[in-house]
Design an enzyme around this catalytic site. Structure first.
Site, PDB file in Angstrom:
ATOM      1  N   ARG A  93     -67.394 105.101 -22.222  1.00 33.46           N
ATOM      2  CA  ARG A  93     -66.961 106.393 -22.752  1.00 33.46           C
ATOM      3  C   ARG A  93     -67.644 107.546 -22.033  1.00 33.46           C
ATOM      4  O   ARG A  93     -67.299 108.697 -22.207  1.00 33.46           O
ATOM      5  CB  ARG A  93     -67.206 106.469 -24.250  1.00 33.46           C
ATOM      6  CG  ARG A  93     -68.657 106.436 -24.647  1.00 33.46           C
ATOM      7  CD  ARG A  93     -68.792 106.340 -26.165  1.00 33.46           C
ATOM      8  NE  ARG A  93     -70.161 106.192 -26.560  1.00 33.46           N
ATOM      9  CZ  ARG A  93     -70.895 107.164 -27.070  1.00 33.46           C
ATOM     10  NH1 ARG A  93     -70.365 108.352 -27.264  1.00 33.46           N
ATOM     11  NH2 ARG A  93     -72.136 106.953 -27.408  1.00 33.46           N
ATOM     12  N   CYS A 117     -59.668 105.099 -24.393  1.00 33.13           N
ATOM     13  CA  CYS A 117     -58.973 106.012 -25.310  1.00 33.13           C
ATOM     14  C   CYS A 117     -58.115 106.984 -24.514  1.00 33.13           C
ATOM     15  O   CYS A 117     -58.449 107.344 -23.396  1.00 33.13           O
ATOM     16  CB  CYS A 117     -59.971 106.831 -26.124  1.00 33.13           C
ATOM     17  SG  CYS A 117     -61.061 105.836 -27.125  1.00 33.13           S
TER      18      CYS A 117
END
Length: 158
Positions: A93, A117
């Site tokens: 991330r 994501c």
């Protein structure tokens, strides 16, 4: 960690002791690409997968990383790419943090979605976007990737 700061034509050096956690180490590892000098980070938990993923990303960009126990020597003078493909960016991330350093060094950067994501869905990037735009970086989305381009570099007073 020793920190060099340039003031006029002179460099100043200082040392910062980090706590040795992943969340402390990853932004510092990525920040090493802002300079064409060698950065040495100690007390880095290099056995953790997130740390290894960020190191793989640095190596993809052409940065030379040497590991010795829990120390990293990062030579970003060899930075030769400005793209971070989805297969690497989705491994951490933290990949969104590569935008600033790569754009500062190369003038342009392209990164895939962080942590798997979609941008703006599960994990927003509006804070990163705001900061980068204030520093003169134009951001746009192209497919699943985010592209940053330096339009006019400028400093910002908070």
């Amino acid at each position: 960690m020793e920190i060099w700061a340039k003031s006029g034509s002179k460099y100043r050096q200082s040392t910062v002791i980090g706590q040795g956690s992943k969340n402390a180490a990853l932004p510092l590892i990525i920040a090493s690409i802002f300079t064409a000098r060698i950065s040495v980070l100690r007390n880095v938990p290099s056995e953790l997968e997130d740390v290894r993923a960020v190191i793989r990303s640095l190596e993809w960009l052409g940065v030379t990383v040497k590991r010795t126990n829990n120390a990293l020597s990062i030579d970003a003078s060899t930075l030769g790419r400005s793209d971070l493909p989805p297969r690497l960016s989705s491994a951490s991330r933290y990949s969104l943090l590569f935008l600033g350093g790569v754009v500062a060094r190369c003038g342009v950067a392209k990164v895939g979605p962080p942590g798997g994501c979609q941008f703006g869905k599960d994990r927003g990037f509006d804070f990163h976007q705001l900061v980068l735009e204030q520093l003169g970086c134009e951001l746009r989305k192209e497919g699943e990737c985010l592209i940053g381009r330096l339009t006019k570099q400028r400093g910002v007073v908070a």
